[in-house]
Motif scaffolding. Structure first.
Motif, PDB file in Angstrom:
ATOM      1  N   ASP A 110       0.837  -1.207   0.000  1.00 30.34           N
ATOM      2  CA  ASP A 110       0.000   0.000   0.000  1.00 30.34           C
ATOM      3  C   ASP A 110       0.871   1.255   0.000  1.00 30.34           C
ATOM      4  O   ASP A 110       0.632   2.190  -0.769  1.00 30.34           O
ATOM      5  CB  ASP A 110      -0.909   0.040   1.241  1.00 30.34           C
ATOM      6  CG  ASP A 110      -2.002  -1.008   1.228  1.00 30.34           C
ATOM      7  OD1 ASP A 110      -2.401  -1.448   0.141  1.00 30.34           O
ATOM      8  OD2 ASP A 110      -2.452  -1.370   2.342  1.00 30.34           O
ATOM      9  N   ILE A 111       1.869   1.260   0.857  1.00 32.69           N
ATOM     10  CA  ILE A 111       2.757   2.423   0.981  1.00 32.69           C
ATOM     11  C   ILE A 111       3.518   2.658  -0.318  1.00 32.69           C
ATOM     12  O   ILE A 111       3.634   3.796  -0.794  1.00 32.69           O
ATOM     13  CB  ILE A 111       3.714   2.251   2.174  1.00 32.69           C
ATOM     14  CG1 ILE A 111       2.906   2.248   3.480  1.00 32.69           C
ATOM     15  CG2 ILE A 111       4.785   3.339   2.193  1.00 32.69           C
ATOM     16  CD1 ILE A 111       3.673   1.787   4.692  1.00 32.69           C
ATOM     17  N   GLU A 112       3.994   1.585  -0.934  1.00 36.48           N
ATOM     18  CA  GLU A 112       4.712   1.723  -2.210  1.00 36.48           C
ATOM     19  C   GLU A 112       3.791   2.278  -3.295  1.00 36.48           C
ATOM     20  O   GLU A 112       4.204   3.127  -4.082  1.00 36.48           O
ATOM     21  CB  GLU A 112       5.286   0.364  -2.623  1.00 36.48           C
ATOM     22  CG  GLU A 112       6.461  -0.067  -1.762  1.00 36.48           C
ATOM     23  CD  GLU A 112       6.895  -1.510  -2.012  1.00 36.48           C
ATOM     24  OE1 GLU A 112       6.247  -2.223  -2.818  1.00 36.48           O
ATOM     25  OE2 GLU A 112       7.879  -1.931  -1.372  1.00 36.48           O
ATOM     26  N   GLU A 113       2.548   1.816  -3.325  1.00 39.83           N
ATOM     27  CA  GLU A 113       1.591   2.326  -4.317  1.00 39.83           C
ATOM     28  C   GLU A 113       1.289   3.797  -4.090  1.00 39.83           C
ATOM     29  O   GLU A 113       1.192   4.576  -5.048  1.00 39.83           O
ATOM     30  CB  GLU A 113       0.300   1.506  -4.278  1.00 39.83           C
ATOM     31  CG  GLU A 113       0.437   0.125  -4.889  1.00 39.83           C
ATOM     32  CD  GLU A 113      -0.866  -0.650  -4.852  1.00 39.83           C
ATOM     33  OE1 GLU A 113      -1.927  -0.047  -5.120  1.00 39.83           O
ATOM     34  OE2 GLU A 113      -0.822  -1.855  -4.556  1.00 39.83           O
ATOM     35  N   ILE A 114       1.142   4.191  -2.831  1.00 41.50           N
ATOM     36  CA  ILE A 114       0.889   5.599  -2.511  1.00 41.50           C
ATOM     37  C   ILE A 114       2.073   6.455  -2.939  1.00 41.50           C
ATOM     38  O   ILE A 114       1.904   7.512  -3.561  1.00 41.50           O
ATOM     39  CB  ILE A 114       0.601   5.777  -1.007  1.00 41.50           C
ATOM     40  CG1 ILE A 114      -0.748   5.145  -0.648  1.00 41.50           C
ATOM     41  CG2 ILE A 114       0.622   7.250  -0.618  1.00 41.50           C
ATOM     42  CD1 ILE A 114      -1.000   5.008   0.841  1.00 41.50           C
ATOM     43  N   MET A 115       3.278   5.997  -2.621  1.00 41.05           N
ATOM     44  CA  MET A 115       4.479   6.746  -2.990  1.00 41.05           C
ATOM     45  C   MET A 115       4.586   6.890  -4.507  1.00 41.05           C
ATOM     46  O   MET A 115       4.910   7.973  -5.012  1.00 41.05           O
ATOM     47  CB  MET A 115       5.736   6.066  -2.423  1.00 41.05           C
ATOM     48  CG  MET A 115       5.803   6.041  -0.908  1.00 41.05           C
ATOM     49  SD  MET A 115       5.834   7.675  -0.169  1.00 41.05           S
ATOM     50  CE  MET A 115       7.424   8.251  -0.714  1.00 41.05           C
ATOM     51  N   GLU A 116       4.317   5.831  -5.226  1.00 45.93           N
ATOM     52  CA  GLU A 116       4.364   5.871  -6.688  1.00 45.93           C
ATOM     53  C   GLU A 116       3.333   6.854  -7.232  1.00 45.93           C
ATOM     54  O   GLU A 116       3.618   7.635  -8.137  1.00 45.93           O
ATOM     55  CB  GLU A 116       4.140   4.468  -7.269  1.00 45.93           C
ATOM     56  CG  GLU A 116       4.291   4.388  -8.764  1.00 45.93           C
ATOM     57  CD  GLU A 116       5.681   4.759  -9.264  1.00 45.93           C
ATOM     58  OE1 GLU A 116       5.775   5.261 -10.402  1.00 45.93           O
ATOM     59  OE2 GLU A 116       6.674   4.563  -8.526  1.00 45.93           O
ATOM     60  N   ARG A 117       2.152   6.832  -6.681  1.00 45.24           N
ATOM     61  CA  ARG A 117       1.096   7.749  -7.118  1.00 45.24           C
ATOM     62  C   ARG A 117       1.504   9.195  -6.859  1.00 45.24           C
ATOM     63  O   ARG A 117       1.300  10.073  -7.696  1.00 45.24           O
ATOM     64  CB  ARG A 117      -0.207   7.420  -6.378  1.00 45.24           C
ATOM     65  CG  ARG A 117      -1.367   8.347  -6.640  1.00 45.24           C
ATOM     66  CD  ARG A 117      -1.971   8.095  -8.001  1.00 45.24           C
ATOM     67  NE  ARG A 117      -2.904   9.107  -8.390  1.00 45.24           N
ATOM     68  CZ  ARG A 117      -4.216   9.030  -8.215  1.00 45.24           C
ATOM     69  NH1 ARG A 117      -4.756   7.979  -7.664  1.00 45.24           N
ATOM     70  NH2 ARG A 117      -4.994  10.007  -8.633  1.00 45.24           N
ATOM     71  N   LEU A 118       2.084   9.459  -5.700  1.00 44.80           N
ATOM     72  CA  LEU A 118       2.522  10.811  -5.373  1.00 44.80           C
ATOM     73  C   LEU A 118       3.623  11.288  -6.310  1.00 44.80           C
ATOM     74  O   LEU A 118       3.669  12.459  -6.705  1.00 44.80           O
ATOM     75  CB  LEU A 118       2.981  10.895  -3.915  1.00 44.80           C
ATOM     76  CG  LEU A 118       1.879  10.784  -2.869  1.00 44.80           C
ATOM     77  CD1 LEU A 118       2.467  10.673  -1.477  1.00 44.80           C
ATOM     78  CD2 LEU A 118       0.926  11.970  -2.957  1.00 44.80           C
ATOM     79  N   ARG A 119       4.520  10.374  -6.683  1.00 44.65           N
ATOM     80  CA  ARG A 119       5.598  10.734  -7.612  1.00 44.65           C
ATOM     81  C   ARG A 119       5.037  11.103  -8.991  1.00 44.65           C
ATOM     82  O   ARG A 119       5.577  11.961  -9.674  1.00 44.65           O
ATOM     83  CB  ARG A 119       6.578   9.572  -7.764  1.00 44.65           C
ATOM     84  CG  ARG A 119       7.581   9.472  -6.652  1.00 44.65           C
ATOM     85  CD  ARG A 119       8.641   8.407  -6.950  1.00 44.65           C
ATOM     86  NE  ARG A 119       9.161   7.893  -5.711  1.00 44.65           N
ATOM     87  CZ  ARG A 119       8.789   6.778  -5.105  1.00 44.65           C
ATOM     88  NH1 ARG A 119       7.883   5.996  -5.655  1.00 44.65           N
ATOM     89  NH2 ARG A 119       9.304   6.406  -3.954  1.00 44.65           N
ATOM     90  N   LYS A 120       3.967  10.461  -9.397  1.00 43.93           N
ATOM     91  CA  LYS A 120       3.387  10.678 -10.729  1.00 43.93           C
ATOM     92  C   LYS A 120       2.526  11.939 -10.799  1.00 43.93           C
ATOM     93  O   LYS A 120       2.298  12.462 -11.874  1.00 43.93           O
ATOM     94  CB  LYS A 120       2.515   9.486 -11.141  1.00 43.93           C
ATOM     95  CG  LYS A 120       3.323   8.269 -11.502  1.00 43.93           C
ATOM     96  CD  LYS A 120       2.415   7.142 -11.931  1.00 43.93           C
ATOM     97  CE  LYS A 120       3.219   5.904 -12.291  1.00 43.93           C
ATOM     98  NZ  LYS A 120       2.355   4.797 -12.695  1.00 43.93           N
ATOM     99  N   GLU A 121       2.023  12.403  -9.665  1.00 46.49           N
ATOM    100  CA  GLU A 121       1.141  13.577  -9.648  1.00 46.49           C
ATOM    101  C   GLU A 121       1.904  14.821 -10.098  1.00 46.49           C
ATOM    102  O   GLU A 121       3.047  15.023  -9.727  1.00 46.49           O
ATOM    103  CB  GLU A 121       0.562  13.805  -8.252  1.00 46.49           C
ATOM    104  CG  GLU A 121      -0.512  12.833  -7.872  1.00 46.49           C
ATOM    105  CD  GLU A 121      -1.753  12.921  -8.741  1.00 46.49           C
ATOM    106  OE1 GLU A 121      -2.223  14.034  -9.060  1.00 46.49           O
ATOM    107  OE2 GLU A 121      -2.251  11.844  -9.104  1.00 46.49           O
ATOM    108  N   GLU A 122       1.205  15.626 -10.857  1.00 46.67           N
ATOM    109  CA  GLU A 122       1.788  16.915 -11.270  1.00 46.67           C
ATOM    110  C   GLU A 122       1.279  17.973 -10.315  1.00 46.67           C
ATOM    111  O   GLU A 122       0.081  18.155 -10.138  1.00 46.67           O
ATOM    112  CB  GLU A 122       1.364  17.244 -12.709  1.00 46.67           C
ATOM    113  CG  GLU A 122       2.016  16.317 -13.714  1.00 46.67           C
ATOM    114  CD  GLU A 122       1.727  16.735 -15.133  1.00 46.67           C
ATOM    115  OE1 GLU A 122       1.518  17.927 -15.359  1.00 46.67           O
ATOM    116  OE2 GLU A 122       1.720  15.852 -15.992  1.00 46.67           O
ATOM    117  N   TRP A 123       2.180  18.653  -9.681  1.00 46.56           N
ATOM    118  CA  TRP A 123       1.807  19.673  -8.709  1.00 46.56           C
ATOM    119  C   TRP A 123       1.951  20.981  -9.357  1.00 46.56           C
ATOM    120  O   TRP A 123       1.880  21.961  -9.402  1.00 46.56           O
ATOM    121  CB  TRP A 123       2.683  19.571  -7.457  1.00 46.56           C
ATOM    122  CG  TRP A 123       2.680  18.162  -6.909  1.00 46.56           C
ATOM    123  CD1 TRP A 123       3.604  17.194  -7.138  1.00 46.56           C
ATOM    124  CD2 TRP A 123       1.683  17.543  -6.101  1.00 46.56           C
ATOM    125  NE1 TRP A 123       3.248  16.025  -6.513  1.00 46.56           N
ATOM    126  CE2 TRP A 123       2.079  16.216  -5.870  1.00 46.56           C
ATOM    127  CE3 TRP A 123       0.494  17.966  -5.558  1.00 46.56           C
ATOM    128  CZ2 TRP A 123       1.324  15.330  -5.118  1.00 46.56           C
ATOM    129  CZ3 TRP A 123      -0.235  17.082  -4.800  1.00 46.56           C
ATOM    130  CH2 TRP A 123       0.186  15.782  -4.584  1.00 46.56           C
TER     131      TRP A 123
END
Length: 123
Positions: A110-123
């Motif tokens: 779960d944590i790895e998926e969250i981290m990956e999602r955060l890395r992909k988000e454009e801020w």
């Protein structure tokens, strides 16, 4: 978007039927697809409430009403999540994540998926 009103469990059951259908459904079709049997008058009452909440719309064709959702399931889930975060964590997403971490409910995956999602988000 207007505020999405909270649904009861019975209303959610009806919405799950409508959300999984690719076309508008009549009351009888909804009843046939419910996992728990409900009387026609009960389903009609719930549909009327869902229409008042702006979650469902009906179109009269011949002698039957055909019901369809006004919002997607994802839109409803997002609204419920935002409300939960607001009510329980004073609007703090970090508070929610902190509670999940403290509870031990998050797996490493779960944590790895969250981290990956955060890395992909454009801020």
């Amino acid at each position: 978007m207007n505020k999405i009103h909270k649904m009861t469990e019975s209303e959610k059951e009806i919405m799950d039927v409508l959300w999984t259908s690719s076309q508008p459904l009549t009351t009888n079709e909804i009843i046939q697809n419910l996992t728990k049997s409900k009387a026609q008058t009960t389903v009609i009452t719930f549909l009327a409430r869902l229409m008042e909440k702006g979650i469902v719309r009906a179109k009269r064709i011949s002698k039957a009403n055909y019901y369809e959702p006004c919002i997607t399931k994802q839109e409803y889930l997002n609204a419920e999540t935002r409300q939960f975060i607001s009510d329980i964590h004073n609007g703090s997403v970090f508070g929610l994540i902190n509670a999940l971490c403290d509870s031990g409910d998050l797996t490493k995956s779960d944590i790895e998926e969250i981290m990956e999602r955060l890395r992909k988000e454009e801020w």
